[in-house]
Scaffold this motif. Structure first.
Motif, PDB file in Angstrom:
ATOM      1  N   LEU A  16     -12.531 -15.084  -3.553  1.00  8.97           N
ATOM      2  CA  LEU A  16     -11.698 -14.643  -4.675  1.00  8.97           C
ATOM      3  C   LEU A  16     -12.147 -13.257  -5.121  1.00  8.97           C
ATOM      4  CD1 LEU A  16      -9.452 -15.369  -6.662  1.00  8.97           C
ATOM      5  CD2 LEU A  16     -11.188 -16.416  -8.128  1.00  8.97           C
ATOM      6  N   LEU A  17     -11.219 -12.299  -5.057  1.00  5.89           N
ATOM      7  CA  LEU A  17     -11.496 -10.913  -5.438  1.00  5.89           C
ATOM      8  C   LEU A  17     -10.542 -10.515  -6.562  1.00  5.89           C
ATOM      9  CD1 LEU A  17     -13.057  -8.274  -4.891  1.00  5.89           C
ATOM     10  CD2 LEU A  17     -11.371  -7.757  -3.104  1.00  5.89           C
ATOM     11  N   HIS A  18     -11.110 -10.041  -7.674  1.00  2.35           N
ATOM     12  CA  HIS A  18     -10.307  -9.711  -8.849  1.00  2.35           C
ATOM     13  C   HIS A  18     -10.062  -8.201  -8.951  1.00  2.35           C
ATOM     14  CE1 HIS A  18     -12.137 -13.606  -9.933  1.00  2.35           C
ATOM     15  NE2 HIS A  18     -11.048 -13.802 -10.656  1.00  2.35           N
ATOM     16  N   SER A  19      -8.886  -7.853  -9.439  1.00  5.27           N
ATOM     17  CA  SER A  19      -8.536  -6.465  -9.740  1.00  5.27           C
ATOM     18  C   SER A  19      -7.732  -6.454 -11.034  1.00  5.27           C
ATOM     19  CB  SER A  19      -7.710  -5.860  -8.600  1.00  5.27           C
ATOM     20  OG  SER A  19      -7.186  -4.587  -8.968  1.00  5.27           O
ATOM     21  N   ASP A  20      -7.787  -5.333 -11.757  1.00  3.68           N
ATOM     22  CA  ASP A  20      -7.006  -5.240 -12.993  1.00  3.68           C
ATOM     23  C   ASP A  20      -5.721  -4.442 -12.804  1.00  3.68           C
ATOM     24  OD1 ASP A  20      -8.018  -2.712 -12.728  1.00  3.68           O
ATOM     25  OD2 ASP A  20      -9.034  -2.650 -14.666  1.00  3.68           O
ATOM     26  N   ASN A  21      -5.328  -4.216 -11.521  1.00  2.00           N
ATOM     27  CA  ASN A  21      -4.123  -3.443 -11.240  1.00  2.00           C
ATOM     28  C   ASN A  21      -3.138  -4.310 -10.452  1.00  2.00           C
ATOM     29  OD1 ASN A  21      -2.368  -1.512  -9.564  1.00  2.00           O
ATOM     30  ND2 ASN A  21      -3.363  -0.112 -10.988  1.00  2.00           N
ATOM     31  N   ARG A  22      -2.052  -4.719 -11.094  1.00  2.00           N
ATOM     32  CA  ARG A  22      -1.088  -5.615 -10.445  1.00  2.00           C
ATOM     33  C   ARG A  22      -0.368  -4.939  -9.279  1.00  2.00           C
ATOM     34  NH1 ARG A  22      -0.415 -10.225 -13.414  1.00  2.00           N
ATOM     35  NH2 ARG A  22      -1.015 -10.151 -15.635  1.00  2.00           N
ATOM     36  N   SER A  23      -0.105  -3.640  -9.383  1.00  2.00           N
ATOM     37  CA  SER A  23       0.591  -2.942  -8.300  1.00  2.00           C
ATOM     38  C   SER A  23      -0.248  -2.907  -7.029  1.00  2.00           C
ATOM     39  CB  SER A  23       0.939  -1.521  -8.734  1.00  2.00           C
ATOM     40  OG  SER A  23       1.834  -1.529  -9.823  1.00  2.00           O
ATOM     41  N   ALA A  24      -1.560  -2.688  -7.184  1.00  2.74           N
ATOM     42  CA  ALA A  24      -2.438  -2.676  -6.019  1.00  2.74           C
ATOM     43  C   ALA A  24      -2.508  -4.053  -5.377  1.00  2.74           C
ATOM     44  CB  ALA A  24      -3.839  -2.208  -6.425  1.00  2.74           C
ATOM     45  N   ILE A  25      -2.517  -5.099  -6.196  1.00  3.63           N
ATOM     46  CA  ILE A  25      -2.527  -6.469  -5.671  1.00  3.63           C
ATOM     47  C   ILE A  25      -1.235  -6.745  -4.909  1.00  3.63           C
ATOM     48  CG2 ILE A  25      -2.491  -8.907  -6.312  1.00  3.63           C
ATOM     49  CD1 ILE A  25      -4.332  -8.220  -8.652  1.00  3.63           C
ATOM     50  N   ALA A  26      -0.097  -6.319  -5.466  1.00  3.40           N
ATOM     51  CA  ALA A  26       1.189  -6.532  -4.798  1.00  3.40           C
ATOM     52  C   ALA A  26       1.239  -5.802  -3.466  1.00  3.40           C
ATOM     53  CB  ALA A  26       2.325  -6.066  -5.703  1.00  3.40           C
ATOM     54  N   LEU A  27       0.725  -4.588  -3.430  1.00  2.00           N
ATOM     55  CA  LEU A  27       0.704  -3.808  -2.192  1.00  2.00           C
ATOM     56  C   LEU A  27      -0.161  -4.488  -1.142  1.00  2.00           C
ATOM     57  CD1 LEU A  27       1.289  -1.261  -0.548  1.00  2.00           C
ATOM     58  CD2 LEU A  27      -0.632  -0.155  -1.716  1.00  2.00           C
ATOM     59  N   ALA A  28      -1.298  -5.007  -1.551  1.00  2.00           N
ATOM     60  CA  ALA A  28      -2.200  -5.669  -0.601  1.00  2.00           C
ATOM     61  C   ALA A  28      -1.614  -6.974  -0.085  1.00  2.00           C
ATOM     62  CB  ALA A  28      -3.548  -5.935  -1.270  1.00  2.00           C
ATOM     63  N   LYS A  29      -0.809  -7.629  -0.907  1.00  2.00           N
ATOM     64  CA  LYS A  29      -0.268  -8.927  -0.507  1.00  2.00           C
ATOM     65  C   LYS A  29       0.960  -8.822   0.383  1.00  2.00           C
ATOM     66  CE  LYS A  29      -1.874 -11.858  -4.317  1.00  2.00           C
ATOM     67  NZ  LYS A  29      -1.465 -12.712  -5.458  1.00  2.00           N
ATOM     68  N   ASP A  30       1.894  -7.922   0.031  1.00  2.85           N
ATOM     69  CA  ASP A  30       3.156  -7.920   0.778  1.00  2.85           C
ATOM     70  C   ASP A  30       3.668  -6.533   1.141  1.00  2.85           C
ATOM     71  OD1 ASP A  30       4.055  -6.951  -1.662  1.00  2.85           O
ATOM     72  OD2 ASP A  30       4.880  -8.871  -2.286  1.00  2.85           O
ATOM     73  N   ASN A  31       2.848  -5.517   0.921  1.00  2.00           N
ATOM     74  CA  ASN A  31       3.236  -4.147   1.287  1.00  2.00           C
ATOM     75  C   ASN A  31       4.520  -3.718   0.579  1.00  2.00           C
ATOM     76  OD1 ASN A  31       1.964  -2.146   2.701  1.00  2.00           O
ATOM     77  ND2 ASN A  31       3.174  -2.400   4.553  1.00  2.00           N
ATOM     78  N   ALA A  32       4.731  -4.252  -0.626  1.00  3.26           N
ATOM     79  CA  ALA A  32       5.983  -4.015  -1.330  1.00  3.26           C
ATOM     80  C   ALA A  32       6.193  -2.553  -1.710  1.00  3.26           C
ATOM     81  CB  ALA A  32       6.037  -4.887  -2.586  1.00  3.26           C
ATOM     82  N   TYR A  33       5.119  -1.789  -1.831  1.00  2.74           N
ATOM     83  CA  TYR A  33       5.227  -0.412  -2.291  1.00  2.74           C
ATOM     84  C   TYR A  33       5.077   0.587  -1.139  1.00  2.74           C
ATOM     85  CZ  TYR A  33       4.873  -2.310  -6.982  1.00  2.74           C
ATOM     86  OH  TYR A  33       5.099  -3.027  -8.137  1.00  2.74           O
ATOM     87  N   HIS A  34       5.354   0.149   0.070  1.00  5.95           N
ATOM     88  CA  HIS A  34       5.115   1.003   1.240  1.00  5.95           C
ATOM     89  C   HIS A  34       5.814   2.361   1.175  1.00  5.95           C
ATOM     90  CE1 HIS A  34       4.249   2.202   5.306  1.00  5.95           C
ATOM     91  NE2 HIS A  34       5.538   2.337   5.536  1.00  5.95           N
ATOM     92  N   PRO A  35       7.077   2.469   0.766  1.00  8.86           N
ATOM     93  CA  PRO A  35       7.727   3.788   0.730  1.00  8.86           C
ATOM     94  C   PRO A  35       6.977   4.811  -0.109  1.00  8.86           C
ATOM     95  CG  PRO A  35       9.345   2.045   0.493  1.00  8.86           C
ATOM     96  CD  PRO A  35       7.994   1.398   0.389  1.00  8.86           C
ATOM     97  N   ARG A  36       6.276   4.373  -1.145  1.00  7.46           N
ATOM     98  CA  ARG A  36       5.554   5.310  -2.011  1.00  7.46           C
ATOM     99  C   ARG A  36       4.082   5.447  -1.644  1.00  7.46           C
ATOM    100  NH1 ARG A  36       6.731   3.413  -7.994  1.00  7.46           N
ATOM    101  NH2 ARG A  36       6.831   1.355  -6.988  1.00  7.46           N
TER     102      ARG A  36
END
Length: 327
Positions: A251-271
Protein backbone atom coordinates in the motif's frame (compact mmCIF):
# COMPACT_ATOMS: atom_id res chain seq x y z
CA UNK A 1 49.35 -17.31 11.96
CA UNK A 2 47.32 -14.14 11.65
CA UNK A 3 44.31 -13.36 13.79
CA UNK A 4 41.41 -10.98 13.34
CA UNK A 5 38.73 -9.70 15.63
CA UNK A 6 35.52 -7.73 15.54
CA UNK A 7 34.14 -5.65 18.37
CA UNK A 8 30.46 -6.44 17.87
CA UNK A 9 28.14 -8.76 15.99
CA UNK A 10 24.36 -8.73 15.95
CA UNK A 11 22.48 -11.97 15.30
CA UNK A 12 18.83 -11.79 14.24
CA UNK A 13 16.48 -14.72 13.87
CA UNK A 14 14.19 -17.16 15.65
CA UNK A 15 15.40 -18.35 19.10
CA UNK A 16 16.42 -21.79 17.79
CA UNK A 17 18.39 -20.26 14.95
CA UNK A 18 20.12 -17.69 17.15
CA UNK A 19 21.15 -20.19 19.83
CA UNK A 20 22.30 -22.70 17.22
CA UNK A 21 24.35 -20.11 15.36
CA UNK A 22 26.02 -18.89 18.56
CA UNK A 23 26.86 -22.47 19.53
CA UNK A 24 28.38 -23.21 16.13
CA UNK A 25 30.42 -20.02 15.84
CA UNK A 26 31.76 -20.29 19.42
CA UNK A 27 33.38 -23.59 18.45
CA UNK A 28 35.43 -21.78 15.80
CA UNK A 29 36.11 -18.43 17.44
CA UNK A 30 36.59 -17.05 20.91
CA UNK A 31 33.56 -14.92 21.66
CA UNK A 32 31.69 -13.13 24.43
CA UNK A 33 27.91 -13.38 24.52
CA UNK A 34 26.55 -10.06 25.75
CA UNK A 35 22.94 -11.21 25.63
CA UNK A 36 20.07 -9.27 24.04
CA UNK A 37 21.13 -6.30 21.92
CA UNK A 38 21.11 -2.99 23.77
CA UNK A 39 23.47 -0.91 21.64
CA UNK A 40 24.55 -0.97 18.02
CA UNK A 41 26.56 1.75 16.23
CA UNK A 42 25.65 4.41 18.83
CA UNK A 43 21.97 3.45 18.62
CA UNK A 44 20.25 2.45 21.85
CA UNK A 45 17.80 -0.44 21.57
CA UNK A 46 15.02 -1.34 23.99
CA UNK A 47 12.65 -4.29 23.68
CA UNK A 48 9.33 -4.65 25.47
CA UNK A 49 8.21 -8.24 25.06
CA UNK A 50 5.00 -7.62 27.02
CA UNK A 51 3.79 -5.01 24.54
CA UNK A 52 5.62 -6.55 21.59
CA UNK A 53 7.56 -3.39 20.71
CA UNK A 54 11.14 -2.49 19.81
CA UNK A 55 12.32 1.09 20.23
CA UNK A 56 15.55 2.76 19.10
CA UNK A 57 17.13 6.09 19.99
CA UNK A 58 20.32 8.09 19.48
CA UNK A 59 20.04 10.24 22.59
CA UNK A 60 23.58 9.39 23.71
CA UNK A 61 24.90 10.29 20.26
CA UNK A 62 22.98 13.58 20.40
CA UNK A 63 24.64 14.39 23.73
CA UNK A 64 28.03 13.64 22.16
CA UNK A 65 27.63 15.95 19.17
CA UNK A 66 26.17 18.72 21.32
CA UNK A 67 29.29 18.60 23.48
CA UNK A 68 31.50 18.41 20.38
CA UNK A 69 30.14 21.75 19.15
CA UNK A 70 29.90 23.35 22.62
CA UNK A 71 26.10 23.46 22.63
CA UNK A 72 25.45 21.23 25.63
CA UNK A 73 24.31 24.26 27.65
CA UNK A 74 22.41 25.98 24.83
CA UNK A 75 18.68 26.58 25.03
CA UNK A 76 16.58 23.96 23.19
CA UNK A 77 14.80 25.05 19.99
CA UNK A 78 11.14 24.22 19.38
CA UNK A 79 11.46 23.97 15.58
CA UNK A 80 14.12 23.00 13.06
CA UNK A 81 14.31 25.70 10.38
CA UNK A 82 12.33 28.93 10.50
CA UNK A 83 9.14 28.42 8.45
CA UNK A 84 9.05 30.92 5.61
CA UNK A 85 12.71 31.89 6.03
CA UNK A 86 14.38 30.06 3.14
CA UNK A 87 18.14 29.67 3.11
CA UNK A 88 20.01 30.51 -0.08
CA UNK A 89 23.40 31.03 -1.68
CA UNK A 90 22.91 34.77 -1.42
CA UNK A 91 23.75 34.27 2.27
CA UNK A 92 27.12 32.68 1.47
CA UNK A 93 30.32 34.72 2.02
CA UNK A 94 31.25 36.96 -0.88
CA UNK A 95 33.89 39.28 0.61
CA UNK A 96 37.31 38.52 2.15
CA UNK A 97 36.01 39.66 5.54
CA UNK A 98 33.04 37.30 5.39
CA UNK A 99 35.23 34.41 4.24
CA UNK A 100 37.62 35.02 7.11
CA UNK A 101 34.70 35.08 9.56
CA UNK A 102 33.69 31.55 8.48
CA UNK A 103 37.18 30.11 8.09
CA UNK A 104 37.30 28.16 11.35
CA UNK A 105 33.60 27.38 11.68
CA UNK A 106 33.11 23.55 11.71
CA UNK A 107 30.12 23.66 9.36
CA UNK A 108 30.91 20.51 7.37
CA UNK A 109 31.66 18.52 10.52
CA UNK A 110 28.37 19.58 12.11
CA UNK A 111 26.28 18.76 9.03
CA UNK A 112 28.05 15.40 8.75
CA UNK A 113 27.21 14.64 12.38
CA UNK A 114 23.58 15.56 11.78
CA UNK A 115 23.46 13.28 8.74
CA UNK A 116 24.14 10.21 10.88
CA UNK A 117 21.20 11.06 13.12
CA UNK A 118 18.99 11.80 10.10
CA UNK A 119 19.63 8.38 8.53
CA UNK A 120 19.66 6.51 11.85
CA UNK A 121 16.65 7.27 14.02
CA UNK A 122 15.59 10.87 13.32
CA UNK A 123 13.69 11.22 10.03
CA UNK A 124 12.21 14.46 11.40
CA UNK A 125 15.46 16.33 10.75
CA UNK A 126 16.00 14.92 7.23
CA UNK A 127 14.59 17.96 5.41
CA UNK A 128 16.71 20.38 7.43
CA UNK A 129 19.88 18.35 6.87
CA UNK A 130 19.15 18.12 3.13
CA UNK A 131 18.69 21.88 2.95
CA UNK A 132 21.83 22.65 4.95
CA UNK A 133 24.02 20.24 3.00
CA UNK A 134 23.55 22.36 -0.15
CA UNK A 135 25.90 24.99 1.28
CA UNK A 136 28.82 22.77 2.27
CA UNK A 137 31.21 24.42 -0.19
CA UNK A 138 30.65 27.98 0.99
CA UNK A 139 28.52 28.26 4.13
CA UNK A 140 27.63 31.62 5.55
CA UNK A 141 26.84 32.84 9.02
CA UNK A 142 23.08 32.37 8.46
CA UNK A 143 23.68 28.76 7.44
CA UNK A 144 25.78 28.13 10.54
CA UNK A 145 23.10 29.59 12.79
CA UNK A 146 20.60 27.24 11.13
CA UNK A 147 22.87 24.26 11.84
CA UNK A 148 23.08 25.25 15.49
CA UNK A 149 19.30 25.57 15.58
CA UNK A 150 18.93 21.97 14.38
CA UNK A 151 21.36 20.85 17.09
CA UNK A 152 19.37 22.77 19.69
CA UNK A 153 16.18 21.15 18.38
CA UNK A 154 17.78 17.73 18.89
CA UNK A 155 18.68 18.73 22.42
CA UNK A 156 15.04 19.52 23.17
CA UNK A 157 13.82 16.29 21.55
CA UNK A 158 16.56 13.86 22.61
CA UNK A 159 13.99 11.63 24.32
CA UNK A 160 12.17 10.83 21.09
CA UNK A 161 12.29 7.14 20.13
CA UNK A 162 11.36 5.29 16.96
CA UNK A 163 8.79 2.70 18.00
CA UNK A 164 8.08 -0.52 16.11
CA UNK A 165 5.26 -2.92 16.85
CA UNK A 166 2.59 -0.75 18.44
CA UNK A 167 0.59 -1.13 15.23
CA UNK A 168 0.15 -4.42 13.40
CA UNK A 169 -0.41 -2.92 9.95
CA UNK A 170 2.58 -4.34 8.09
CA UNK A 171 4.53 -2.37 5.48
CA UNK A 172 3.14 0.94 4.22
CA UNK A 173 4.57 3.68 2.04
CA UNK A 174 3.97 7.42 1.77
CA UNK A 175 5.09 9.53 -1.21
CA UNK A 176 5.19 13.29 -1.72
CA UNK A 177 6.92 15.82 -3.95
CA UNK A 178 8.27 19.34 -3.67
CA UNK A 179 7.40 20.94 -7.01
CA UNK A 180 9.81 23.74 -7.92
CA UNK A 181 9.62 25.64 -4.64
CA UNK A 182 13.39 25.88 -4.17
CA UNK A 183 14.87 29.32 -4.78
CA UNK A 184 18.20 27.71 -5.76
CA UNK A 185 16.83 25.39 -8.48
CA UNK A 186 13.52 24.36 -10.01
CA UNK A 187 14.13 20.62 -10.03
CA UNK A 188 11.51 18.61 -8.20
CA UNK A 189 12.47 16.78 -5.01
CA UNK A 190 10.74 13.44 -4.55
CA UNK A 191 10.34 12.08 -1.06
CA UNK A 192 9.08 8.90 0.54
CA UNK A 193 8.90 7.17 3.89
CA UNK A 194 8.03 3.53 4.61
CA UNK A 195 6.83 2.19 7.92
CA UNK A 196 6.71 -1.36 9.28
CA UNK A 197 4.15 -1.96 12.04
CA UNK A 198 4.04 1.75 12.76
CA UNK A 199 7.77 2.61 12.76
CA UNK A 200 9.83 4.17 9.96
CA UNK A 201 12.32 1.81 8.30
CA UNK A 202 13.23 3.68 5.10
CA UNK A 203 13.04 7.33 4.04
CA UNK A 204 14.55 9.44 1.29
CA UNK A 205 14.60 12.87 -0.30
CA UNK A 206 16.03 12.90 -3.83
CA UNK A 207 16.48 15.83 -6.20
CA UNK A 208 15.46 14.57 -9.64
CA UNK A 209 17.30 15.69 -12.76
CA UNK A 210 14.08 16.94 -14.36
CA UNK A 211 11.89 19.99 -13.99
CA UNK A 212 8.24 19.00 -13.60
CA UNK A 213 5.67 21.06 -15.47
CA UNK A 214 2.78 20.39 -13.11
CA UNK A 215 2.05 19.12 -9.63
CA UNK A 216 0.58 15.94 -11.17
CA UNK A 217 3.80 15.24 -13.03
CA UNK A 218 5.88 15.92 -9.92
CA UNK A 219 3.80 13.58 -7.76
CA UNK A 220 3.78 10.92 -10.49
CA UNK A 221 7.58 10.93 -10.68
CA UNK A 222 7.74 10.81 -6.87
CA UNK A 223 5.48 7.75 -6.89
CA UNK A 224 7.85 5.98 -9.27
CA UNK A 225 10.78 6.80 -6.99
CA UNK A 226 8.85 5.36 -4.03
CA UNK A 227 7.62 2.30 -5.95
CA UNK A 228 11.17 1.13 -6.67
CA UNK A 229 11.98 1.24 -2.96
CA UNK A 230 8.69 -0.48 -2.11
CA UNK A 231 9.39 -3.46 -4.35
CA UNK A 232 12.94 -3.80 -2.98
CA UNK A 233 11.63 -3.71 0.61
CA UNK A 234 9.12 -6.44 -0.22
CA UNK A 235 11.94 -8.67 -1.47
CA UNK A 236 13.99 -8.02 1.67
CA UNK A 237 11.09 -8.71 4.03
CA UNK A 238 10.18 -11.85 2.07
CA UNK A 239 13.71 -13.17 2.66
CA UNK A 240 13.87 -12.15 6.32
CA UNK A 241 10.32 -12.60 7.58
CA UNK A 242 7.85 -14.36 5.33
CA UNK A 243 7.95 -15.32 1.61
CA UNK A 244 4.21 -14.57 1.46
CA UNK A 245 5.01 -10.84 1.65
CA UNK A 246 5.78 -10.79 -2.07
CA UNK A 247 2.35 -12.17 -2.94
CA UNK A 248 0.48 -9.16 -1.59
CA UNK A 249 0.57 -5.66 -3.10
CA UNK A 250 2.17 -2.96 -0.98
CA UNK A 251 0.00 0.00 0.00
CA UNK A 252 1.50 3.30 -1.19
CA UNK A 253 -0.15 6.60 -0.27
CA UNK A 254 -0.13 9.89 -2.18
CA UNK A 255 -1.95 13.16 -1.59
CA UNK A 256 -2.44 13.84 -5.32
CA UNK A 257 -5.52 12.23 -6.89
CA UNK A 258 -4.49 13.10 -10.46
CA UNK A 259 -1.16 11.31 -10.08
CA UNK A 260 -2.95 8.25 -8.67
CA UNK A 261 -5.39 8.26 -11.60
CA UNK A 262 -2.53 8.51 -14.09
CA UNK A 263 -0.70 5.61 -12.46
CA UNK A 264 -3.81 3.46 -12.42
CA UNK A 265 -5.31 3.95 -15.87
CA UNK A 266 -3.18 6.43 -17.81
CA UNK A 267 -6.23 8.69 -17.96
CA UNK A 268 -4.16 11.86 -18.35
CA UNK A 269 -1.89 10.60 -21.13
CA UNK A 270 -2.58 13.43 -23.65
CA UNK A 271 -1.28 15.98 -21.12
CA UNK A 272 1.58 13.87 -19.78
CA UNK A 273 2.97 12.11 -22.85
CA UNK A 274 6.19 14.14 -22.53
CA UNK A 275 7.08 12.36 -19.26
CA UNK A 276 10.18 10.19 -19.64
CA UNK A 277 9.27 6.54 -20.14
CA UNK A 278 11.27 5.43 -17.10
CA UNK A 279 8.85 7.25 -14.81
CA UNK A 280 5.98 5.07 -16.05
CA UNK A 281 7.43 2.28 -13.92
CA UNK A 282 4.74 3.04 -11.33
CA UNK A 283 2.01 2.32 -13.91
CA UNK A 284 3.50 -1.11 -14.60
CA UNK A 285 3.85 -1.84 -10.87
CA UNK A 286 0.16 -1.07 -10.33
CA UNK A 287 -0.85 -3.17 -13.36
CA UNK A 288 1.23 -6.08 -12.05
CA UNK A 289 -0.51 -5.82 -8.64
CA UNK A 290 2.78 -5.10 -6.88
CA UNK A 291 1.59 -1.69 -5.68
CA UNK A 292 -1.81 -0.50 -4.50
CA UNK A 293 -2.26 3.27 -4.53
CA UNK A 294 -4.45 5.09 -2.06
CA UNK A 295 -5.17 8.78 -1.52
CA UNK A 296 -4.24 10.34 1.81
CA UNK A 297 -4.99 13.93 2.75
CA UNK A 298 -2.04 16.27 3.04
CA UNK A 299 -2.59 17.01 6.72
CA UNK A 300 -1.97 13.32 7.51
CA UNK A 301 0.80 12.73 4.96
CA UNK A 302 4.05 11.83 6.83
CA UNK A 303 6.19 12.45 3.74
CA UNK A 304 5.11 16.11 3.80
CA UNK A 305 7.55 16.52 6.67
CA UNK A 306 10.38 16.12 4.11
CA UNK A 307 9.20 18.92 1.82
CA UNK A 308 9.32 22.08 3.90
CA UNK A 309 10.05 23.67 7.26
CA UNK A 310 7.05 23.12 9.53
CA UNK A 311 5.74 24.66 12.77
CA UNK A 312 6.11 22.59 15.94
CA UNK A 313 2.51 21.22 16.20
CA UNK A 314 2.53 19.89 12.64
CA UNK A 315 6.07 18.54 13.01
CA UNK A 316 5.02 16.58 16.08
CA UNK A 317 1.84 15.29 14.42
CA UNK A 318 3.59 13.98 11.32
CA UNK A 319 6.49 12.52 13.32
CA UNK A 320 4.06 10.52 15.44
CA UNK A 321 2.57 9.02 12.26
CA UNK A 322 5.82 7.18 11.56
CA UNK A 323 6.48 6.10 15.13
CA UNK A 324 8.72 8.88 16.49
CA UNK A 325 7.56 9.76 19.99
CA UNK A 326 8.53 10.01 23.65
CA UNK A 327 8.21 6.87 25.72
Amino acid sequence: MQSASTDDLTIVGTPDYVFGFKSDISQCFEMSDLGPMRWILSIEVQRDRTNGTITISQRSYIDTILACFNLQDANPASTLLQPGNALGRHQSPSTPCQLEDMRNVPYREAVGSLMYAAVGTRPDIAFAVTALSQFMQNPGRAHWEAVKRVLRYLKGTRELWLVYGDQCNGLKGFSDADWGSSTEHRHLISRYIFTLDGGAISWSAKKQNVVALSSTEAEYIALTHAAKEAIWLCYVLADVLDPQVRKHPLLLHSDNRSAIALAKDNAYHPRTKHIDIRFHFIHEAVDDNKITLEHRCTKDMPADLFTKALPRPRLEHLSALFGLRSL
